[in-house]
Design an enzyme around this catalytic site. Structure first.
Site, PDB file in Angstrom:
ATOM      1  N   TYR A  27       0.831  -1.210   0.000  1.00 61.48           N
ATOM      2  CA  TYR A  27       0.000   0.000   0.000  1.00 61.48           C
ATOM      3  C   TYR A  27       0.866   1.261   0.000  1.00 61.48           C
ATOM      4  O   TYR A  27       0.585   2.230  -0.708  1.00 61.48           O
ATOM      5  CB  TYR A  27      -0.924   0.015   1.218  1.00 61.48           C
ATOM      6  CG  TYR A  27      -2.196  -0.790   1.066  1.00 61.48           C
ATOM      7  CD1 TYR A  27      -2.923  -0.765  -0.114  1.00 61.48           C
ATOM      8  CD2 TYR A  27      -2.692  -1.550   2.123  1.00 61.48           C
ATOM      9  CE1 TYR A  27      -4.098  -1.488  -0.248  1.00 61.48           C
ATOM     10  CE2 TYR A  27      -3.872  -2.277   1.993  1.00 61.48           C
ATOM     11  CZ  TYR A  27      -4.576  -2.238   0.800  1.00 61.48           C
ATOM     12  OH  TYR A  27      -5.739  -2.954   0.673  1.00 61.48           O
ATOM     13  N   HIS A  39      -7.568   0.488  -0.506  1.00 57.82           N
ATOM     14  CA  HIS A  39      -7.643   0.365   0.957  1.00 57.82           C
ATOM     15  C   HIS A  39      -9.046   0.650   1.473  1.00 57.82           C
ATOM     16  O   HIS A  39      -9.512   0.010   2.416  1.00 57.82           O
ATOM     17  CB  HIS A  39      -6.638   1.309   1.610  1.00 57.82           C
ATOM     18  CG  HIS A  39      -6.530   1.125   3.092  1.00 57.82           C
ATOM     19  ND1 HIS A  39      -7.334   1.819   3.978  1.00 57.82           N
ATOM     20  CD2 HIS A  39      -5.744   0.316   3.845  1.00 57.82           C
ATOM     21  CE1 HIS A  39      -7.028   1.457   5.215  1.00 57.82           C
ATOM     22  NE2 HIS A  39      -6.077   0.537   5.157  1.00 57.82           N
TER      23      HIS A  39
END
Length: 240
Positions: A27, A39
């Site tokens: 991420y 996310h």
């Protein structure tokens, strides 16, 4: 698009249960807009959302020391997604910023390679991370290959991913049958996740197999579950 990385170990250890750490690493290396999209929810299909990316376990020679893994020299990691543009951005970031931390371990990118989807002569595969199949009741129920409902829920998951990626429902049969497997237990953010590692046959149209190959089989793919590879292809051999 699938990218495999060969990471050289500089120092330190990796926790036995590292999925959340690797997920967080991925991420952080994605562009902010993509990171927020994945996310915060992913792509919606009915009441469900699919993040459409997955990653492998960490591979390499290691010894276990308590709750840590001490890798000898190299660590191999693969990441894949149906979103090629974002995967290219991920590669670019690792190229420009090769230093990597996973737990207490310090590593650096030694090499990277894009792994192309092979031909479909061989329909036998093996898992690079556990395949997780869940059934929602009052609580999450984990299913395993020996259970009658397992194939039904796994194949339904494949069909849903095909629809969210292509916009079309798959009409042809989808069959996933494990030939040999073992049960796995992984801790993710303090929660137990039960899955299966092993060899299986996957008979379905090319589009369905390719989407499963890139996005992962089963559930919890973005947490590091459901990645698989064609039988006979070794990640270590790909990267040297």
């Amino acid at each position: 698009m699938r990218v495999c990385l060969k990471l050289r170990v500089l120092s330190g250890e990796v926790p036995v249960h590292y999925n959340y750490l690797v997920q967080s690493l991925i991420y952080r290396r994605l562009p902010e807009r993509t990171r927020k999209l994945l996310h915060d929810g992913g792509v919606k299909e009915g009441p469900r959302r699919f993040k459409l990316f997955t990653f492998s376990r960490l591979y390499g020679d290691f010894t276990r020391r308590g709750e840590d893994l001490v890798f000898k020299d190299f660590v191999y990691l693969c990441v894949s997604s149906v979103f090629s543009k974002q995967m290219k951005a991920l590669m670019k970031n690792f190229g420009e910023h090769p230093e990597v931390r996973i737990g207490k371990a310090k590593l650096t990118v030694d090499s990277m390679r894009v792994v192309k989807f092979p031909n479909l002569e061989n329909r036998e595969f093996y898992t690079l991370s556990p395949v997780v199949v869940t059934k929602k009741t009052e609580v999450t129920k984990y299913l395993l290959p020996h259970q009658e409902e397992y194939s039904l829920w796994l194949e339904l998951n494949v069909k849903r991913k095909v629809k969210v990626v292509t916009g079309r429902e798959i009409k042809s049969p989808v069959r996933v049958r494990f030939l040999k497997w073992r049960r796995t237990v992984t801790m993710y953010k303090g929660n137990v996740v039960v899955g299966a590692m092993g060899r299986f046959k996957f008979n379905a149209p090319k589009t369905a197999i390719m989407i499963g190959y890139l996005a992962g089989l089963g559930t919890k793919n973005s947490q590091g579950f459901g990645m698989f590879e064609f039988q006979g292809i070794s990640v270590r051999d790909l990267l040297g």
